[in-house]
Design a protein around this motif. Structure first.
Motif, PDB file in Angstrom:
ATOM      1  N   ALA A 223      -1.451 -31.497  -9.104  1.00  8.91           N
ATOM      2  CA  ALA A 223      -1.910 -31.367  -7.684  1.00  8.91           C
ATOM      3  C   ALA A 223      -1.031 -32.366  -6.912  1.00  8.91           C
ATOM      4  CB  ALA A 223      -3.316 -31.282  -7.498  1.00  8.91           C
ATOM      5  N   LEU A 224       0.146 -31.850  -6.022  1.00  8.99           N
ATOM      6  CA  LEU A 224       0.747 -32.827  -5.620  1.00  8.99           C
ATOM      7  C   LEU A 224       0.719 -32.738  -3.963  1.00  8.99           C
ATOM      8  CD1 LEU A 224       4.018 -32.424  -7.632  1.00  8.99           C
ATOM      9  CD2 LEU A 224       2.252 -33.894  -7.941  1.00  8.99           C
ATOM     10  N   GLY A 225       0.861 -34.001  -3.277  1.00  8.81           N
ATOM     11  CA  GLY A 225       1.009 -34.176  -1.751  1.00  8.81           C
ATOM     12  C   GLY A 225       2.073 -35.088  -1.462  1.00  8.81           C
ATOM     13  N   HIS A 226       2.593 -34.813  -0.257  1.00  6.64           N
ATOM     14  CA  HIS A 226       3.817 -35.525   0.278  1.00  6.64           C
ATOM     15  C   HIS A 226       4.662 -34.741   1.153  1.00  6.64           C
ATOM     16  CE1 HIS A 226       5.992 -39.080   1.329  1.00  6.64           C
ATOM     17  NE2 HIS A 226       6.983 -39.055   0.354  1.00  6.64           N
ATOM     18  N   ILE A 227       5.064 -33.619   0.265  1.00  6.71           N
ATOM     19  CA  ILE A 227       6.082 -32.558   0.891  1.00  6.71           C
ATOM     20  C   ILE A 227       5.122 -31.859   1.878  1.00  6.71           C
ATOM     21  CG2 ILE A 227       7.830 -30.889   0.409  1.00  6.71           C
ATOM     22  CD1 ILE A 227       8.604 -33.659  -0.463  1.00  6.71           C
ATOM     23  N   HIS A 228       5.477 -31.221   2.995  1.00 10.62           N
ATOM     24  CA  HIS A 228       4.782 -30.699   4.076  1.00 10.62           C
ATOM     25  C   HIS A 228       4.654 -28.970   4.016  1.00 10.62           C
ATOM     26  CE1 HIS A 228       3.905 -34.266   6.875  1.00 10.62           C
ATOM     27  NE2 HIS A 228       3.582 -34.282   5.667  1.00 10.62           N
ATOM     28  N   PRO A 230       4.969 -25.837   1.368  1.00  8.47           N
ATOM     29  CA  PRO A 230       4.379 -25.603   0.050  1.00  8.47           C
ATOM     30  C   PRO A 230       5.730 -25.201  -1.046  1.00  8.47           C
ATOM     31  CG  PRO A 230       3.128 -24.038   1.608  1.00  8.47           C
ATOM     32  CD  PRO A 230       4.315 -24.923   2.262  1.00  8.47           C
ATOM     33  N   MET A 231       5.610 -25.776  -2.287  1.00 10.95           N
ATOM     34  CA  MET A 231       6.723 -25.791  -2.950  1.00 10.95           C
ATOM     35  C   MET A 231       6.631 -26.095  -4.525  1.00 10.95           C
ATOM     36  SD  MET A 231       9.838 -28.537  -2.530  1.00 10.95           S
ATOM     37  CE  MET A 231       9.434 -29.968  -3.482  1.00 10.95           C
ATOM     38  N   LYS A 232       6.972 -25.502  -5.316  1.00 10.95           N
ATOM     39  CA  LYS A 232       7.031 -25.805  -6.729  1.00 10.95           C
ATOM     40  C   LYS A 232       7.935 -26.718  -7.231  1.00 10.95           C
ATOM     41  CE  LYS A 232       5.582 -20.748  -7.076  1.00 10.95           C
ATOM     42  NZ  LYS A 232       5.973 -19.433  -7.626  1.00 10.95           N
ATOM     43  N   VAL A 233       7.602 -27.376  -8.102  1.00 13.25           N
ATOM     44  CA  VAL A 233       8.306 -28.517  -8.755  1.00 13.25           C
ATOM     45  C   VAL A 233       8.863 -28.198 -10.174  1.00 13.25           C
ATOM     46  CG1 VAL A 233       9.257 -30.898  -8.961  1.00 13.25           C
ATOM     47  CG2 VAL A 233       7.214 -30.231  -7.295  1.00 13.25           C
ATOM     48  N   GLY A 234       9.736 -27.025 -10.141  1.00 12.83           N
ATOM     49  CA  GLY A 234      10.271 -26.837 -11.413  1.00 12.83           C
ATOM     50  C   GLY A 234       9.180 -25.722 -12.421  1.00 12.83           C
ATOM     51  N   SER A 235       8.104 -25.559 -11.950  1.00 13.08           N
ATOM     52  CA  SER A 235       7.107 -24.699 -12.785  1.00 13.08           C
ATOM     53  C   SER A 235       5.957 -24.381 -11.660  1.00 13.08           C
ATOM     54  CB  SER A 235       6.577 -25.936 -13.809  1.00 13.08           C
ATOM     55  OG  SER A 235       5.535 -25.386 -14.471  1.00 13.08           O
ATOM     56  N   TYR A 240       3.385 -28.595  -4.808  1.00 12.37           N
ATOM     57  CA  TYR A 240       2.882 -29.073  -3.555  1.00 12.37           C
ATOM     58  C   TYR A 240       2.269 -28.026  -2.677  1.00 12.37           C
ATOM     59  CZ  TYR A 240       5.932 -33.344  -4.271  1.00 12.37           C
ATOM     60  OH  TYR A 240       6.542 -34.353  -4.727  1.00 12.37           O
ATOM     61  N   CYS A 241       1.171 -28.174  -2.314  1.00 15.89           N
ATOM     62  CA  CYS A 241       0.361 -27.115  -1.598  1.00 15.89           C
ATOM     63  C   CYS A 241       0.792 -27.016  -0.120  1.00 15.89           C
ATOM     64  CB  CYS A 241      -1.065 -27.472  -1.691  1.00 15.89           C
ATOM     65  SG  CYS A 241      -1.789 -28.871  -0.927  1.00 15.89           S
ATOM     66  N   GLY A 242       1.549 -28.182   0.571  1.00  9.65           N
ATOM     67  CA  GLY A 242       2.071 -28.292   2.048  1.00  9.65           C
ATOM     68  C   GLY A 242       0.687 -28.741   2.690  1.00  9.65           C
ATOM     69  N   THR A 243       1.080 -29.049   4.265  1.00 12.52           N
ATOM     70  CA  THR A 243      -0.080 -29.146   4.852  1.00 12.52           C
ATOM     71  C   THR A 243      -1.010 -27.576   5.148  1.00 12.52           C
ATOM     72  OG1 THR A 243       1.445 -28.363   6.863  1.00 12.52           O
ATOM     73  CG2 THR A 243       1.334 -30.909   6.096  1.00 12.52           C
ATOM     74  N   PRO A 244      -2.287 -28.316   5.613  1.00 10.21           N
ATOM     75  CA  PRO A 244      -3.154 -26.953   6.215  1.00 10.21           C
ATOM     76  C   PRO A 244      -2.712 -26.412   7.464  1.00 10.21           C
ATOM     77  CG  PRO A 244      -4.141 -29.069   5.998  1.00 10.21           C
ATOM     78  CD  PRO A 244      -2.932 -29.555   5.618  1.00 10.21           C
ATOM     79  N   LEU A 245      -1.939 -27.125   8.209  1.00  6.20           N
ATOM     80  CA  LEU A 245      -1.927 -27.050   9.696  1.00  6.20           C
ATOM     81  C   LEU A 245      -0.402 -27.565   9.984  1.00  6.20           C
ATOM     82  CD1 LEU A 245      -3.195 -25.937  12.271  1.00  6.20           C
ATOM     83  CD2 LEU A 245      -3.391 -28.291  12.710  1.00  6.20           C
ATOM     84  N   ALA A 246       0.393 -26.809  10.698  1.00  6.41           N
ATOM     85  CA  ALA A 246       1.786 -27.093  11.087  1.00  6.41           C
ATOM     86  C   ALA A 246       1.741 -28.583  11.618  1.00  6.41           C
ATOM     87  CB  ALA A 246       2.309 -26.075  11.905  1.00  6.41           C
TER      88      ALA A 246
END
Length: 382
Positions: A223-228, A230-235, A240-246
């Motif tokens: 469960a990753l944070g930091h990238i805003h 939503p993104m998968k890291v190879g799997s 990264y779930c992304g921010t809940p608000l732009a």
């Protein structure tokens, strides 16, 4: 075992000087309502609770209201959160031992002294144990006492720091394990420059904060944070779930949401996105003045004008502001009329390092390295 994966709330953020407190309250209420409907066993927030290390009183009040709402909605759930690079680890860490007795785990600082381990919360369901490893944002300088230094006596790289820290944990492979972390993870062989980053993210010069994602293979889910975005890291299992608000114009049009993770027996994981609908969208409206005005709305809007002719500047601005009460900015595309201040398009924007380089002229390699260190240090404490 069902849990919500959230991150990067950035409570207290301003969007081009627009106060987002009302918008954040609206979206956090949606998260609380979703928790009440879905009844997760845990809620995980992977860093950047606040937008600033010293948040405003209003931001703290909103966060308090959010946590209180979660506790009321899912009183039996474990609520786990870590600090991110925008947070003050020491402040997040306050009352840590007291709060964990109330099923609220706020972990602000990583292990820093010999004998300390990554904070771990263990939950049990019908398939056995699930261990949540809560690792706040780590700078190499923070953990020198337990990890040592490189061959030259300096701090380790971000990659070596995280690899050693996680590698030192006694992870039981037969159990299910979840890592909660706030770092820049990158799949092996991937080019960090090709990862789409949002304007609202702090990026280090030279991507020195990059961490190889192979270390995530020790876990059933990351469960990753930091990238805003939503993104998968190879799997499918490292996300990264992304921010809940732009948080920036570069996030216009993105569908934000909560990742709801369900873990069955070892190896069985499903991830579902629960969409979030903002009070106001972040939009980019492009066209001639008349075309733009026909799309009037209350959203946070960047207007890009494509008119090739001169326009009455004051009349244009008044008409656009009346049409878009929450206007962020006005840009002109391809306009060649008199300009006293150069308009820089999104494609032409320079990062901090490039701007300093253009100002300094042609610094040598040693001066460039010094410049990178200075910029990264300033960004870390800002």
């Amino acid at each position: 075992m069902k849990f919500f994966h959230l991150s990067d709330l950035h409570i207290g953020l301003r969007l081009m000087n627009r106060d987002l407190m009302e918008d954040q309250e609206y979206i956090l209420r949606q998260i609380t309502e979703a928790a009440g409907r879905e009844k997760p066993d845990a809620v995980v927030i992977a860093g950047d609770i606040y937008d600033k290390a010293i948040p405003s009183a209003e931001a703290v009040k909103l966060f308090d209201s959010f946590v209180s709402g979660l506790v009321e909605a899912v009183p039996e759930a474990e609520i786990m959160m870590i600090s991110g690079n925008h947070d003050s680890g020491a402040r997040v860490n306050a009352f840590r031992s007291v709060l964990e007795k109330q099923k609220l785990h706020m972990i602000g600082l990583p292990p820093q002294f010999p004998g300390e381990q990554i904070e771990k919360v263990t939950m049990v369901d019908e398939w056995g144990r699930v261990h949540f490893y809560l690792l706040p944002f780590v700078r190499p300088s923070m953990v020198r006492m337990i990890l040592g230094t490189d061959e030259e006596g300096g701090s380790l790289s971000y990659n070596d720091t995280i690899q050693r820290m996680i590698g030192g944990e006694q992870i039981v492979k037969e159990d299910r394990n979840v890592l909660v972390s706030h770092q820049f993870y990158l799949p092996a062989g991937a080019d960090p420059e090709k990862v789409e980053r949002m304007d609202s993210e702090i990026r280090t010069v030279g991507n020195i904060d990059e961490v190889k994602a192979d270390i995530l293979e020790l876990f059933d889910y990351a469960a990753l944070g930091h990238i805003h975005k939503p993104m998968k890291v190879g799997s499918e299992r490292y996300r990264y779930c992304g921010t809940p608000l732009a948080c920036s114009v570069s996030e216009a049009g993105q569908q934000k949401g909560i990742l709801m993770v369900e873990m069955g027996e070892k190896g069985k994981i499903t991830v579902k996105v629960l969409p979030l609908t903002p009070l106001r969208q972040v939009r980019i409206v492009k066209g001639t003045l008349e075309e733009v005005l026909s799309e009037a709305c209350n959203d946070y809007t960047t207007v890009i004008l494509t008119d090739r002719m001169d326009l009455d500047v004051f009349d244009m601005q008044d008409r656009i502001r009346n049409a878009f009460p929450n206007l962020l900015e006005i840009r002109r595309e391809g306009y060649r009329g008199p300009q006293y201040q150069r308009n820089v398009t999104a494609e032409e924007k320079l990062d901090t390092f490039q701007l300093c380089m253009s100002f300094l002229g042609e610094p040598d390699e040693e001066e460039q390295e010094l410049l990178r260190d200075v910029i990264n240090s300033v960004q870390e404490v800002s």
